[in-house]
Design an enzyme around this catalytic site. Structure first.
Site, PDB file in Angstrom:
ATOM      1  N   HIS A  34       1.751   4.609  -2.733  1.00 34.06           N
ATOM      2  CA  HIS A  34       2.058   5.978  -2.587  1.00 34.06           C
ATOM      3  C   HIS A  34       3.340   6.438  -2.947  1.00 34.06           C
ATOM      4  CE1 HIS A  34      -1.773   6.900  -0.462  1.00 34.06           C
ATOM      5  NE2 HIS A  34      -1.508   6.034   0.694  1.00 34.06           N
ATOM      6  N   HIS A  46       0.684  -1.226  -0.125  1.00 32.24           N
ATOM      7  CA  HIS A  46       0.053   0.041   0.008  1.00 32.24           C
ATOM      8  C   HIS A  46       0.694   1.337   0.148  1.00 32.24           C
ATOM      9  CE1 HIS A  46      -3.698   2.116   1.273  1.00 32.24           C
ATOM     10  NE2 HIS A  46      -2.858   3.022   1.658  1.00 32.24           N
ATOM     11  N   GLU A  47       1.743   1.420   0.947  1.00 33.13           N
ATOM     12  CA  GLU A  47       2.701   2.480   1.173  1.00 33.13           C
ATOM     13  C   GLU A  47       3.527   2.746  -0.117  1.00 33.13           C
ATOM     14  OE1 GLU A  47       1.450   4.578   3.144  1.00 33.13           O
ATOM     15  OE2 GLU A  47       0.528   3.066   4.434  1.00 33.13           O
TER      16      GLU A  47
END
Lengths: 496, 496
Positions: free
Chosen positions: B266, B262-263
């Site tokens: 980003h 997920h990160e």
């Protein structure tokens, strides 16, 4: 609102920016990936510019004048004295020079990393020339503001009130003493059996655990700081949040440990600063020679002395599972106090260390004065090194490329290392005379008696007193080389 | 010098301060010892104040007006549009409110840490009341500047152009769809054998190695960032130096891994922003819903899909030495896609996640509007949670204390999570349609085809285009819940 209160507010803001800058610098050395360098240089230049602007603002000068006529306590008056000192150093420089210095220093430091790794002075030379050009402007501006020589203008930033005329005198004293003394020490050392080498490797995980135990014993508070790793050990951050670094080598049981003891000495000084003065100049550490005296009191005076070493030796044996003659107290002490004509300052023993510093002091003065060009630095370094220590560095990585200071813009800093060593000897002798059982406590790994004395007699003053006042109250007199020479004689010529 | 060039210079400086602030925030979460909190709050407040001052300065408003009459390229014009946007948000607030918000946010966040650990809402309540009081002033000021409602004034900071009227419509659509859908999914899930639990423990060292392999496969560049650990995973820093965090639990093989995916989503967005626009508003990420769409494209769309999961499953087996039926692809997929009515948003599956967000959105709107007092928050939370998910949190730690956002001053942020989930579904469907062999590549752990498409169609635009333009060009239409619902149906009701 009094002008003095306006000043306090302004200096509080400046302190917040300085704290952010300290974090950025720690991160750059300990955490930042290489790709962050350019952006970090911009961040640093911007914060330096803003911090400068907070003081260079004309209102501050007026407030300083007004506040000097206000009815202030003695402590507030000391704070005001330090405010003016900081202001003089700051307002002396135009804003564009501050930004240019920050950018050139960052670029030069990045180029230096590669140049040192490749031992390629030519790769960093244009960066260093550009940086020196700016540093000389800085020196000239500070010289004019302080009515001192350009070199002393720089020196005064690190060592308030420090003047090269005084340094020349004490360095001449040391330069006269040390060569003969070193020969005597090396002769005595050669006449004894060489210490047994410690059988490694010394796993990094075990070293990390060991140094944290030692930091805790010394009084470090991990709620107010942390220990990480970087190419060069240092102590950064702010008093409430200290950022220490070291490096470990699996084939060296001492470097990581003793460098942590050293940095913890710096950290304990910061932790001991008067907390009611946080954010004000009076609450800051009192110059780099006193700072270095606190790290060296721990590393050279305490930790390499017989009492403390017997405790450290036991800790080392426990950490590394050391058994056998190489791990005996006497052998470990002989290793920790080995004297050698080495090339690297940060690995130097305390007998040869001053020669490393004297060389740098001579060279940086010549460069600031315009008497030595950057292009001629490698040769001048090697010639000077041979003159002082009798050996010639095999390459520039072990010569003029070894230290970060010049490449990072810190000119006028080097002499404080040796002033600090002399101060440490004087301070530690006073502590030992004043505190009964100091050595017995250190032999148990109990640093509390030493730390209490240092807190009361050095740390707690912050910058409320000036350096000479602190030293005179703590030790009975101003700085001289006497205690340092006595310490060296006692340790290297008289101990068993 | 054109007014536009003066603005560029000013925004460059602002960006440098913002970068320093990002580092301070990362450090606070990932590195800082507790004793550094008070000083860090002062540093943050000071830098926020200075960044505000750079734009609130009256000259900037004049330059904006002048620059709008200058002859600019289309890209410069887009940059100017974003400059004005940032300026409106900044200049709307008085400097003392900016500093007060920074200080109150820092104090509340510190109090929240303890309150959450002790599940003691009363301990943080006065801090939250004080902070909300200031946030409502912020909302009112932004509302006046933007001619929108107070809530939308806050929302617009995170989601440029975002308006609650539109969010209400899409959330109503979801709220109508999800309860029935969830019941259907749970029924279908219950009708099948439960997946076998993975036999742990999953050593943290093995997890750390695994997630770095996965980050590298995804295209993360460790020369431009690092991965550390913190209580809440996040992606901070700046595009040239991204700071990701996660946390690991030895009894959970999925949380650390999928939160890193997920990160990294980003981070890849930030890394892909147009580098020629560094330091300018046009070069920044385009709002939080698009940002979240990039993390969720990776975590929910790619990594939890069959193709990518088969590769991840092999990586997990290799990392943990997993053998036997629990480690089979199908069982790992069933575990990774398990749907449950849990209490914790950050652990929620994608079917129940919108309910968590809708609850927070309703509550924060009520609090900003003055219709809900902080004192009544725990009860309102539990009632709302039961209404939406049919269960009641057993304590406030698993209720209204679980998320940092409100306690840190980030009000108006929550809806972007679900807007992001919908955007991710729409973007990923477009990528899959446009890129032949996308799934086959993911099944080999080859993210390059997906990343290239995202770079070209989303990342490279920075803020040169507005959100709806980016989305329409990339996917053929503006945001709707259609793709998200289709995705949920396909994954949870139609897959084998």
């Amino acid at each position: 609102m009094r002008a003095y209160d306006r000043l306090k507010e302004r200096f509080h803001r400046r302190s917040a920016i300085a704290g952010a800058l300290a974090l950025l610098q720690w991160d750059r050395a300990a955490m930042m990936p290489t790709g962050g360098a350019a952006a970090r240089a911009e961040q640093t230049a911007e914060l330096e510019t803003l911090a400068h602007g907070l003081l260079a603002d004309g209102a501050v000068e007026s407030w300083l004048g007004e506040a000097e006529g206000e009815d202030l306590s003695a402590a507030d008056r000391a704070n005001l004295r330090e405010m003016r000192r900081v202001w003089v150093h700051t307002a002396a420089l135009p804003a564009d020079l501050v930004a240019a210095l920050a950018r050139a220093g960052a670029a030069c430091e990045m180029a230096w990393r590669g140049a040192r790794a490749a031992s390629d002075f030519a790769a960093v030379r244009p960066h260093l020339e550009k940086l020196l050009h700016l540093v000389r402007q800085e020196a000239a501006a500070k010289a004019a503001a302080l009515s001192v020589s350009p070199y002393d203008g720089l020196l005064d930033s690190f060592e308030p009130g420090g003047r090269s005329a005084e340094i020349d005198a004490v360095f001449a004293d040391l330069a006269a003493f040390l060569p003969g003394f070193l020969a005597e020490v090396l002769e005595r050392q050669a006449a004894r059996p060489a210490p047994l080498p410690l059988p490694g490797p010394f796993p990094v995980a075990a070293q990390r655990t060991l140094v944290r135990r030692v930091m805790t014993a010394m009084g470090f508070d991990f709620a107010h700081g942390r220990l990480d790793e970087s190419a060069h050990p240092f102590c950064g951050g702010i008093p409430d949040d200290l950022r220490l670094t070291t490096r470990y080598a699996e084939d060296d049981a001492f470097f990581g440990l003793l460098s942590v003891v050293h940095e913890t000495g710096h950290a304990l000084y910061e932790l001991g600063l008067p907390s009611v003065w946080r954010g004000q100049p009076a609450g800051e550490a009192r110059g780099m020679s006193l700072h270095e005296s606190q790290s060296l009191s721990m590393e050279m005076q305490a930790a390499r002395g017989d009492a403390c070493l017997s405790w450290l030796a036991a800790e080392m044996r426990a950490a590394f599972g050391g058994v056998g003659p190489a791990w005996g107290d006497a052998n470990l002490a002989a290793l920790a106090r080995r004297v050698e004509r080495g090339f690297i300052r940060v690995e130097a023993d305390e007998v040869t260390y001053p020669a490393h510093v004297i060389l740098r002091y001579r060279l940086e003065r010549a460069m600031i004065a315009g008497d030595l060009d950057v292009a001629d630095l490698p040769e001048a370094w090697n010639r000077g090194f041979h003159e002082l220590l009798g050996v010639t560095p095999p390459d520039d990585a072990r010569g003029c490329l070894q230290d970060i200071h010049w490449y990072d813009g810190a000119w006028g800093y080097f002499p404080t290392y040796t002033l600090g060593a002399m101060t440490a000897a004087q301070v530690f002798a006073a502590a030992r005379a004043a505190v009964p059982g100091l050595d017995a406590a250190l032999a148990r790994g109990d640093f509390a008696p030493l730390l209490s004395w240092l807190r009361a007699n050095v740390h707690a003053h912050g910058s409320l007193l000036e350096t000479e006042d602190i030293l005179t109250r703590a030790t009975g007199g101003p700085l001289s080389a006497t205690a340092f020479k006595a310490h060296l004689r006692a340790r290297y010529l008289e101990e068993a």
